[in-house]
Structure formats: C-alpha cells, structure tokens
Design a protein around this motif. Structure first.
Motif, PDB file in Angstrom:
ATOM      1  N   ALA A 251      46.734 -40.920 -37.376  1.00  0.00           N
ATOM      2  CA  ALA A 251      47.247 -41.424 -38.654  1.00  0.00           C
ATOM      3  C   ALA A 251      46.068 -41.744 -39.566  1.00  0.00           C
ATOM      4  CB  ALA A 251      48.101 -42.671 -38.428  1.00  0.00           C
TER       5      ALA A 251
ATOM      6  N   GLY B 138      51.611 -42.783 -43.989  1.00  0.00           N
ATOM      7  CA  GLY B 138      51.054 -42.362 -42.717  1.00  0.00           C
ATOM      8  C   GLY B 138      50.283 -43.473 -42.030  1.00  0.00           C
TER       9      GLY B 138
ATOM     10  N   LEU C  55      51.855 -45.811 -39.484  1.00  0.00           N
ATOM     11  CA  LEU C  55      52.074 -45.428 -38.088  1.00  0.00           C
ATOM     12  C   LEU C  55      51.281 -46.329 -37.142  1.00  0.00           C
ATOM     13  CD1 LEU C  55      51.988 -41.519 -38.334  1.00  0.00           C
ATOM     14  CD2 LEU C  55      53.980 -42.953 -37.823  1.00  0.00           C
TER      15      LEU C  55
END
Length: 348
Positions: free
Chosen positions: A157, A335, A338
C-alpha cells in the motif's frame, strides 16, 4: 474491558519530520480500543506531543520490561531494516522484533521500506524477522518483490503519510505568494560544490518566478545549517520554517506551487497537498517514489555541472508541469488506509 497494550518502535523522538509523521499517522490509524506505548529518542517530548506513554528506546532493561507489559509489537513504518546508512540499525530493530516474537507477542512490520540490505547477516536477520510477523505491510514494489522472493505474505500500500491529516498554518497567511518549498538535507552526496550550484539555481528560479521560497528543515539537527546557507543568498525573499508537529509540517505545503525535495516525506507531503514536485535523490527509496509518481529529478551524483542548466529545468517545470490530479491523490490516500485495515485485523 482491559485495552490491548501495543509497543511502537521506529525512529521516533529524533526530530525527523518524516518519522514523526509516520508515528502521527500510526497513532491515527490504531484501533480505539488499543493503548499505544512508544519507544522514543526523546520520551518526554513524545509524551508531551501525543499524551501517550513513552520510554527511552536505548534503555534496554526498561524496553524489556515494557515489552513484557504489552500484547503486541509494531515496527512503525519507514526504512528500519536497511544497512546502507548504518550497520547497527537493522540489528537494533531486528533484535527488538526477535525478542518480541520469542515472548509470544503479536508482531507487525507496518508500512516498511525494506533495504538496501548489503550484508548477508542483515539479510538473514530481516528474512527471519519478517517471516515471524503476524502481519506485514510494505510501501513500495521493491520491498514487496523481496518478500515474495522470501515466500512471506504481505500487503502492499502507499506510504501511510499520504493519509495523515494536515493542519493549516495561520502564520503563512502573512507571507507572499506564489511560493516554492525547498527541503535539502545533510548528506555526503550533497557536497559543498553541489550545494553551491543548487543555491545559485534557486536564486535564478526565484528571480524568474518571483516566488517566495519556504525553506523547510525536516530534521533541524541535520538540515538547519544547509537551510541557513540557502536563506543567506535569498534574504527577504525566503523564510526558514521549523515545524515539529507533523500535521502542521504537512499543512505548510497547502498553497505551495512547487516543492524541491531531498527527503522522501517532504515529497509525499507536497504531492498529497497538490504541489508540483522535483526530487533530488540520495537513496533508492526516493527513486522508487519518482518512478511510481513520474516525479522528475536527479540523483545527486548526476546533478548537472552548470547551475544555469539546473535553474532552466526548474523554471520549465514550474511553468509547464502539473501536480497530481485530485483523483490520483485520493486514490493514494484511499490505498494508504490499507495499513489501517491491517492493524484492525491483527489487533482485534
């Protein structure tokens, strides 16, 4: 219900804006039913800033005692397992992780940038550490590829600092616009000759753009001297800003037109706030970011010999380039969360 105690270990309390930003983001992402405990180079300052329990990272007996009082251990982000700048660093962090694993704690390698690992001993230790973790997340494809080679599961990520909540800096309202932010750091590759060329190019860039130059020492002990050399050539056309709060540090980049940076998290903060970025790389982690985001720049060792060439390229970048799109920035922020989901999973 007794809260889970989690010990956080990283390059904290050393005055490095990037590592403090990783800590601030980690604290934002921890589940609310967790009690964080931080190992710090300056535990009093860490306690003052975040209001959390903190101990000296170098007092081994206290560290062991604190580990025994905790349920989980987290390597809290950044390039902890690397031996390019220090052969001691991977043994310190790797030793703590090994002790935590022997004690039976849940262990997490969180948002790691692995390597370079130049020595067989440090590669062996890193592989053993990561293999013993309950969960692993990494922030770049090279680290992911290394773990794949080792057969270790992971989550890939973007760096968590993309998701750090920034705060506005009211005192900036009184400074002229447009603005260019500059972050240089002390490093063997930034020789006096190269620094002189960069400063000369900055003077030309300021004259061509009429921008006000914000000089940001991300680690005061390492960067302030260089910042003062830059400022001496730009006088009233620039200002050195030392911000120790990571959220304020990130907020400085709001309204900045362009950022020139050596430090990884100066570029991440700038890009996430919508700045055009230009990188000066001394480390593979900078090159990885340049590749991933198509950020232009030079390796310092390949810096052009002529300051006029440097300034011409900077002026072209200032006038004709674009920042990341809002959709791209939001995608990177999403992202980065995550890393939060991994914490929820392993610390439940």
């Amino acid at each position: 219900m007794v809260k889970m105690r989690v010990l956080l270990s990283g390059y904290y309390g050393k005055g490095n804006g990037g590592d403090e930003a990783l800590l601030a983001t980690l604290l934002q992402m921890l589940p609310p039913d967790v009690t964080p405990v931080v190992l710090s180079g300056n535990p009093e300052e860490t306690h003052r800033r975040y209001g959390i329990e903190s101990y000296n990272r170098m007092e081994l007996l206290q560290v062991i005692k604190t580990l025994r009082s905790c349920d989980a251990f987290i390597w809290g982000g950044g390039s902890l397992m690397q031996d390019a700048t220090s052969a001691i660093s991977p043994f310190y962090y790797g030793g703590l992780m090994a002790i935590a694993q022997v004690m039976g704690l849940k262990t997490v390698a969180w948002a790691q940038g692995i390597g370079p690992l130049l020595r067989p001993q440090t590669r062996w230790l890193a592989k053993r550490n990561f293999a013993g973790c309950s969960q692993v997340s990494v922030r770049d494809r090279n680290s992911a590829a290394l773990l794949s080679d080792w057969g270790i599961p992971y989550i890939l990520a973007p760096d968590p600092v993309w998701a750090l909540e920034s705060k506005p800096v009211p005192r900036l309202a009184y400074l002229p616009q447009p603005r260019i932010a500059v972050t240089l750091r002390n490093h063997p590759q930034l020789t006096e000759t190269r620094l002189a060329k960069l400063i000369a190019a900055l003077v030309d860039l300021q004259q061509a753009t009429q921008a006000f130059i914000l000089i940001l020492p991300f680690q005061k002990s390492e960067d302030l001297g260089i910042s003062e050399k830059i400022q001496s050539q730009l006088k009233d056309l620039s200002k050195i800003i030392c911000a120790e709060d990571p959220q304020l540090l990130k907020g400085i980049f709001r309204g900045v037109e362009m950022a020139i940076g050596m430090r990884l998290h100066s570029l991440i903060m700038a890009a996430s706030e919508g700045c055009r970025c230009f990188a000066l790389s001394y480390d593979p982690k900078i090159n990885r970011l340049m590749e991933n985001l198509a950020i232009p720049g030079w390796n310092l060792e390949n810096l052009p010999d002529d300051a006029n060439v440097i300034s011409k390229i900077w002026i072209e970048h200032y006038q004709n380039s674009e920042s990341l799109s809002s959709d791209k920035i939001q995608s990177l922020i999403n992202g980065a969360f995550l890393h939060r989901e991994l914490l929820k999973e392993v610390l439940k």
